[in-house]
Design a protein around this motif. Structure first.
Motif, PDB file in Angstrom:
ATOM      1  N   GLU A   2     -69.191  57.914 -80.959  1.00 57.94           N
ATOM      2  CA  GLU A   2     -69.665  57.373 -79.704  1.00 57.94           C
ATOM      3  C   GLU A   2     -70.396  56.068 -79.955  1.00 57.94           C
ATOM      4  OE1 GLU A   2     -72.072  58.831 -75.723  1.00 57.94           O
ATOM      5  OE2 GLU A   2     -72.053  60.065 -77.531  1.00 57.94           O
ATOM      6  N   ALA A   6     -63.198  50.878 -81.324  1.00 51.40           N
ATOM      7  CA  ALA A   6     -61.975  51.607 -81.635  1.00 51.40           C
ATOM      8  C   ALA A   6     -61.483  51.212 -83.022  1.00 51.40           C
ATOM      9  CB  ALA A   6     -60.904  51.313 -80.591  1.00 51.40           C
ATOM     10  N   GLU A  99     -60.782  59.715 -79.924  1.00 52.66           N
ATOM     11  CA  GLU A  99     -60.936  58.353 -79.394  1.00 52.66           C
ATOM     12  C   GLU A  99     -60.162  58.168 -78.095  1.00 52.66           C
ATOM     13  OE1 GLU A  99     -59.084  54.168 -80.680  1.00 52.66           O
ATOM     14  OE2 GLU A  99     -60.355  55.077 -82.214  1.00 52.66           O
ATOM     15  N   ARG A 102     -61.975  60.090 -75.333  1.00 53.57           N
ATOM     16  CA  ARG A 102     -63.324  59.588 -75.074  1.00 53.57           C
ATOM     17  C   ARG A 102     -63.346  58.217 -74.406  1.00 53.57           C
ATOM     18  NH1 ARG A 102     -67.988  61.103 -77.869  1.00 53.57           N
ATOM     19  NH2 ARG A 102     -66.691  62.237 -79.359  1.00 53.57           N
ATOM     20  N   THR A 103     -62.427  57.341 -74.801  1.00 47.56           N
ATOM     21  CA  THR A 103     -62.509  55.933 -74.415  1.00 47.56           C
ATOM     22  C   THR A 103     -61.362  55.533 -73.492  1.00 47.56           C
ATOM     23  OG1 THR A 103     -63.459  55.503 -76.606  1.00 47.56           O
ATOM     24  CG2 THR A 103     -62.783  53.594 -75.297  1.00 47.56           C
ATOM     25  N   VAL A 105     -58.698  53.277 -71.769  1.00 41.61           N
ATOM     26  CA  VAL A 105     -58.028  52.063 -72.221  1.00 41.61           C
ATOM     27  C   VAL A 105     -57.356  51.401 -71.029  1.00 41.61           C
ATOM     28  CG1 VAL A 105     -56.218  51.126 -73.706  1.00 41.61           C
ATOM     29  CG2 VAL A 105     -57.637  53.001 -74.525  1.00 41.61           C
TER      30      VAL A 105
END
Length: 210
Positions: A2, A6, A99, A102-103, A105
């Motif tokens: 966190e 990336a 990833e 969580r993130t 894009v």
């Protein structure tokens, strides 16, 4: 992870993620990988092409995420190499998956690009185009829901097919948006540029000359 940027990966093709996920279950040869992805209807999430699949498998082996396990032969068919997941591959798979979940894009879907210029179609043609998209989405939603019903019938754990929930939710949300925009066009609440309708014919049906 966190708060960190990336990670750049030596293999970034999402088909590689699918291969790693399959090999967590059991060792497989590439032909079986492709067949399994298609059988599970995951070829809608991953671009499953034989050539690209073998290229990804080769790349994963090169970076040490998977390893050749055994070779097997059926009848007169060529030998097939069975691959298994390495410890490094399992670690990379978990980090990659974490990833992606969580993130968010930024993606650039073609429909979003087209909507940016919807006014250029003219109100009538825009309504017709959106109505056809709604019809296609209705068919897609029914197909997804049928696959969900079949999974329930077979008592497949919901977590194993949760991507169908997401696909259905996205398709329903897009359909509902299209219906709302069509309604606004018909009611005149969506303002439209005051210019002549474009003199462009709709695409001819497949197999007919334009």
């Amino acid at each position: 992870m966190e708060g960190t940027m990336a990670k750049r990966r030596p293999v970034s093709n999402l088909l590689g993620l699918a291969v790693l996920g399959l090999l967590i279950e059991q060792p497989m040869h590439p032909y079986e990988m492709g067949a399994t992805l298609r059988e599970r209807k995951l070829d809608g999430s991953f671009k499953v092409r034989t050539g690209s699949l073998y290229d990804v498998v080769e790349a994963l082996q090169r970076v040490g995420w998977i390893a050749a396990d055994t070779t097997e032969r059926e009848g007169r068919r060529p030998e097939r190499t069975v691959y298994s997941l390495t410890e490094l591959g399992q670690l990379e798979f978990a980090q990659w998956l974490d990833e992606l979940v969580r993130t968010p894009v930024k993606e650039y879907p073609s429909f979003l690009a087209a909507v940016s210029y919807l006014g250029a179609l003219g109100r009538n043609r825009a309504v017709q185009a959106l109505q056809e998209r709604i019809s296609v989405l209705d068919t897609e939603i029914r197909a997804i829901q049928a696959s969900q019903d079949e999974a329930k019938r077979q008592q497949v754990p919901r977590l194993f097919v949760i991507e169908a929930d997401y696909a259905a939710a996205m398709a329903i949300a897009e359909r509902d948006w299209c219906v709302r925009i069509v309604d606004e066009m018909r009611e005149g609440t969506l303002t439209w540029p005051a210019r002549p309708e474009p003199a462009v014919s709709a695409p001819a049906p497949s197999g007919q000359a334009s």
